[in-house]
Motif scaffolding. Structure first.
Motif, PDB file in Angstrom:
ATOM      1  N   GLU A 199       0.843  -1.194   0.000  1.00 50.94           N
ATOM      2  CA  GLU A 199       0.000   0.000   0.000  1.00 50.94           C
ATOM      3  C   GLU A 199       0.874   1.239   0.000  1.00 50.94           C
ATOM      4  OE1 GLU A 199      -2.896   0.145   3.078  1.00 50.94           O
ATOM      5  OE2 GLU A 199      -3.771   2.033   2.401  1.00 50.94           O
ATOM      6  N   GLU A 200       0.761   2.023  -1.074  1.00 49.97           N
ATOM      7  CA  GLU A 200       1.527   3.254  -1.213  1.00 49.97           C
ATOM      8  C   GLU A 200       0.814   4.433  -0.566  1.00 49.97           C
ATOM      9  OE1 GLU A 200       1.866   1.059  -5.275  1.00 49.97           O
ATOM     10  OE2 GLU A 200       0.353   1.489  -3.760  1.00 49.97           O
ATOM     11  N   SER A 201       1.601   5.426  -0.193  1.00 47.86           N
ATOM     12  CA  SER A 201       1.076   6.693   0.307  1.00 47.86           C
ATOM     13  C   SER A 201       2.113   7.777   0.058  1.00 47.86           C
ATOM     14  CB  SER A 201       0.751   6.599   1.799  1.00 47.86           C
ATOM     15  OG  SER A 201       1.914   6.308   2.547  1.00 47.86           O
ATOM     16  N   GLY A 202       1.687   9.022   0.207  1.00 45.42           N
ATOM     17  CA  GLY A 202       2.613  10.130   0.101  1.00 45.42           C
ATOM     18  C   GLY A 202       2.563  10.912  -1.190  1.00 45.42           C
ATOM     19  N   GLY A 203       1.744  10.480  -2.134  1.00 38.87           N
ATOM     20  CA  GLY A 203       1.630  11.227  -3.370  1.00 38.87           C
ATOM     21  C   GLY A 203       0.906  12.552  -3.162  1.00 38.87           C
ATOM     22  N   GLY A 204       0.920  13.378  -4.194  1.00 41.17           N
ATOM     23  CA  GLY A 204       0.230  14.657  -4.110  1.00 41.17           C
ATOM     24  C   GLY A 204       0.645  15.590  -5.218  1.00 41.17           C
ATOM     25  N   LEU A 205       0.273  16.853  -5.031  1.00 35.29           N
ATOM     26  CA  LEU A 205       0.577  17.906  -5.992  1.00 35.29           C
ATOM     27  C   LEU A 205       1.735  18.735  -5.456  1.00 35.29           C
ATOM     28  CD1 LEU A 205      -0.111  19.645  -8.503  1.00 35.29           C
ATOM     29  CD2 LEU A 205      -1.743  20.874  -7.039  1.00 35.29           C
ATOM     30  N   VAL A 206       2.746  18.950  -6.294  1.00 33.92           N
ATOM     31  CA  VAL A 206       3.913  19.724  -5.880  1.00 33.92           C
ATOM     32  C   VAL A 206       4.385  20.564  -7.059  1.00 33.92           C
ATOM     33  CG1 VAL A 206       5.511  17.851  -6.489  1.00 33.92           C
ATOM     34  CG2 VAL A 206       6.174  19.546  -4.761  1.00 33.92           C
ATOM     35  N   GLN A 207       4.991  21.688  -6.770  1.00 35.75           N
ATOM     36  CA  GLN A 207       5.530  22.541  -7.832  1.00 35.75           C
ATOM     37  C   GLN A 207       6.862  21.987  -8.325  1.00 35.75           C
ATOM     38  OE1 GLN A 207       5.687  26.545  -6.240  1.00 35.75           O
ATOM     39  NE2 GLN A 207       3.697  27.017  -7.129  1.00 35.75           N
ATOM     40  N   ALA A 208       7.193  22.320  -9.549  1.00 32.09           N
ATOM     41  CA  ALA A 208       8.486  21.926 -10.099  1.00 32.09           C
ATOM     42  C   ALA A 208       9.603  22.418  -9.181  1.00 32.09           C
ATOM     43  CB  ALA A 208       8.660  22.486 -11.502  1.00 32.09           C
ATOM     44  N   GLY A 209      10.587  21.536  -8.977  1.00 26.81           N
ATOM     45  CA  GLY A 209      11.675  21.839  -8.062  1.00 26.81           C
ATOM     46  C   GLY A 209      11.425  21.382  -6.642  1.00 26.81           C
ATOM     47  N   GLY A 210      10.201  20.980  -6.352  1.00 28.13           N
ATOM     48  CA  GLY A 210       9.851  20.537  -5.017  1.00 28.13           C
ATOM     49  C   GLY A 210      10.218  19.095  -4.748  1.00 28.13           C
ATOM     50  N   SER A 211       9.796  18.625  -3.574  1.00 27.53           N
ATOM     51  CA  SER A 211      10.149  17.278  -3.121  1.00 27.53           C
ATOM     52  C   SER A 211       8.924  16.555  -2.581  1.00 27.53           C
ATOM     53  CB  SER A 211      11.192  17.357  -2.000  1.00 27.53           C
ATOM     54  OG  SER A 211      12.355  18.029  -2.417  1.00 27.53           O
ATOM     55  N   LEU A 212       8.977  15.234  -2.662  1.00 29.67           N
ATOM     56  CA  LEU A 212       7.975  14.369  -2.052  1.00 29.67           C
ATOM     57  C   LEU A 212       8.661  13.100  -1.593  1.00 29.67           C
ATOM     58  CD1 LEU A 212       4.844  14.395  -4.436  1.00 29.67           C
ATOM     59  CD2 LEU A 212       4.923  15.256  -2.090  1.00 29.67           C
ATOM     60  N   VAL A 263       7.719  -8.677 -11.700  1.00 35.06           N
ATOM     61  CA  VAL A 263       6.915  -8.253 -10.554  1.00 35.06           C
ATOM     62  C   VAL A 263       5.953  -9.370 -10.143  1.00 35.06           C
ATOM     63  CG1 VAL A 263       5.204  -6.609  -9.712  1.00 35.06           C
ATOM     64  CG2 VAL A 263       7.073  -5.834 -11.197  1.00 35.06           C
ATOM     65  N   ALA A 264       6.010  -9.701  -8.846  1.00 31.07           N
ATOM     66  CA  ALA A 264       5.065 -10.683  -8.320  1.00 31.07           C
ATOM     67  C   ALA A 264       3.855 -10.006  -7.678  1.00 31.07           C
ATOM     68  CB  ALA A 264       5.764 -11.582  -7.305  1.00 31.07           C
ATOM     69  N   TYR A 265       4.097  -8.828  -7.109  1.00 30.96           N
ATOM     70  CA  TYR A 265       3.016  -8.119  -6.420  1.00 30.96           C
ATOM     71  C   TYR A 265       3.111  -6.619  -6.721  1.00 30.96           C
ATOM     72  CZ  TYR A 265       3.070 -12.466  -3.832  1.00 30.96           C
ATOM     73  OH  TYR A 265       3.057 -13.798  -3.503  1.00 30.96           O
ATOM     74  N   TRP A 266       1.957  -6.009  -6.953  1.00 29.63           N
ATOM     75  CA  TRP A 266       1.842  -4.568  -7.183  1.00 29.63           C
ATOM     76  C   TRP A 266       1.029  -3.927  -6.072  1.00 29.63           C
ATOM     77  CZ3 TRP A 266       4.472  -2.237 -10.995  1.00 29.63           C
ATOM     78  CH2 TRP A 266       4.794  -2.933 -12.165  1.00 29.63           C
ATOM     79  N   GLY A 267       1.377  -2.671  -5.769  1.00 26.32           N
ATOM     80  CA  GLY A 267       0.495  -1.857  -4.964  1.00 26.32           C
ATOM     81  C   GLY A 267      -0.566  -1.234  -5.845  1.00 26.32           C
ATOM     82  N   GLN A 268      -1.439  -0.439  -5.241  1.00 26.29           N
ATOM     83  CA  GLN A 268      -2.552   0.147  -6.001  1.00 26.29           C
ATOM     84  C   GLN A 268      -2.165   1.456  -6.669  1.00 26.29           C
ATOM     85  OE1 GLN A 268      -2.121   0.653  -2.810  1.00 26.29           O
ATOM     86  NE2 GLN A 268      -2.514   2.839  -2.539  1.00 26.29           N
ATOM     87  N   GLY A 269      -1.023   2.020  -6.285  1.00 24.59           N
ATOM     88  CA  GLY A 269      -0.529   3.241  -6.909  1.00 24.59           C
ATOM     89  C   GLY A 269      -0.900   4.499  -6.146  1.00 24.59           C
ATOM     90  N   THR A 270      -0.068   5.517  -6.303  1.00 24.31           N
ATOM     91  CA  THR A 270      -0.327   6.827  -5.713  1.00 24.31           C
ATOM     92  C   THR A 270       0.024   7.892  -6.734  1.00 24.31           C
ATOM     93  OG1 THR A 270       0.064   8.252  -3.780  1.00 24.31           O
ATOM     94  CG2 THR A 270       1.955   7.011  -4.609  1.00 24.31           C
ATOM     95  N   GLN A 271      -0.829   8.890  -6.890  1.00 18.24           N
ATOM     96  CA  GLN A 271      -0.652   9.910  -7.921  1.00 18.24           C
ATOM     97  C   GLN A 271       0.346  10.966  -7.465  1.00 18.24           C
ATOM     98  OE1 GLN A 271      -2.235  10.295 -11.124  1.00 18.24           O
ATOM     99  NE2 GLN A 271      -0.684  11.908 -11.316  1.00 18.24           N
ATOM    100  N   VAL A 272       1.283  11.266  -8.335  1.00 23.18           N
ATOM    101  CA  VAL A 272       2.214  12.383  -8.145  1.00 23.18           C
ATOM    102  C   VAL A 272       2.015  13.342  -9.309  1.00 23.18           C
ATOM    103  CG1 VAL A 272       4.632  13.095  -8.094  1.00 23.18           C
ATOM    104  CG2 VAL A 272       3.905  11.048  -6.847  1.00 23.18           C
ATOM    105  N   THR A 273       1.717  14.586  -9.004  1.00 22.99           N
ATOM    106  CA  THR A 273       1.517  15.607 -10.024  1.00 22.99           C
ATOM    107  C   THR A 273       2.471  16.753  -9.760  1.00 22.99           C
ATOM    108  OG1 THR A 273      -0.809  15.012 -10.249  1.00 22.99           O
ATOM    109  CG2 THR A 273      -0.118  17.133 -11.154  1.00 22.99           C
ATOM    110  N   VAL A 274       3.282  17.086 -10.759  1.00 27.37           N
ATOM    111  CA  VAL A 274       4.260  18.165 -10.637  1.00 27.37           C
ATOM    112  C   VAL A 274       3.833  19.285 -11.579  1.00 27.37           C
ATOM    113  CG1 VAL A 274       6.689  18.804 -10.734  1.00 27.37           C
ATOM    114  CG2 VAL A 274       6.042  16.461 -10.146  1.00 27.37           C
ATOM    115  N   SER A 275       3.542  20.428 -11.014  1.00 27.69           N
ATOM    116  CA  SER A 275       3.102  21.565 -11.821  1.00 27.69           C
ATOM    117  C   SER A 275       4.291  22.430 -12.211  1.00 27.69           C
ATOM    118  CB  SER A 275       2.086  22.391 -11.044  1.00 27.69           C
ATOM    119  OG  SER A 275       2.673  22.935  -9.884  1.00 27.69           O
ATOM    120  N   SER A 276       4.184  23.042 -13.382  1.00 29.70           N
ATOM    121  CA  SER A 276       5.292  23.878 -13.880  1.00 29.70           C
ATOM    122  C   SER A 276       5.143  25.319 -13.424  1.00 29.70           C
ATOM    123  CB  SER A 276       5.334  23.810 -15.399  1.00 29.70           C
ATOM    124  OG  SER A 276       4.105  24.214 -15.936  1.00 29.70           O
TER     125      SER A 276
END
Length: 126
Positions: free
Chosen positions: A5-18, A113-126
């Motif tokens: 189970e993934e977590s921590g994704g989100g929206l961040v500006q270019a040059g930022g960190s996650l 890959v034997a197992y996948w998580g469900q994924g988390t969205q990362v969006t980087v805005s310019s």
């Protein structure tokens, strides 16, 4: 079997960190090489980073070398992906993946890959 189970994704500006996290449950976490993949809209799912069972070795896609760091905390059954200097082209759904039980390295291609998580969205805005 292992559940991811993934977590921590989100929206961040270019040059930022996650920092992404992937929590694993099920069979012994230390018997699985782990990896991160990503899939942008309309594109194939691509390898991002791989880490060995005990975290002593890592491997990265050329596009993220020097910006992304994969690590794992086996006491917490968690693998991480620290991302810095993010670019708009890093925008994707990020997936955690486990190799076959006992595989030293995490998978580098989908067929490993034997197992996948469900994924988390990362969006980087310019």
């Amino acid at each position: 079997q292992v559940q991811l189970e993934e977590s921590g994704g989100g929206l961040v500006q270019a040059g930022g960190s996650l920092r992404l996290s992937c929590a694993a449950s099920g069979r012994s976490f230390t018997r699985y090489g782990m990896a991160w993949f990503r899939q942008a809209p309309g594109k194939e799912r691509d390898f991002v980073a791989s880490i060995t069972l005990l975290g002593s070795n890592t491997d990265y896609a050329d596009s993220v070398k020097g910006r992304f760091t994969v690590s794992r905390d086996n006491a917490k059954n968690t693998v991480y992906l620290q991302m810095i200097s993010l670019k708009p082209e890093d925008t994707a759904v990020y997936y955690c993946a486990a190799g076959e039980y006992g595989s030293v390295w995490g998978p580098r291609i989908g067929s490993e890959v034997a197992y996948w998580g469900q994924g988390t969205q990362v969006t980087v805005s310019s």
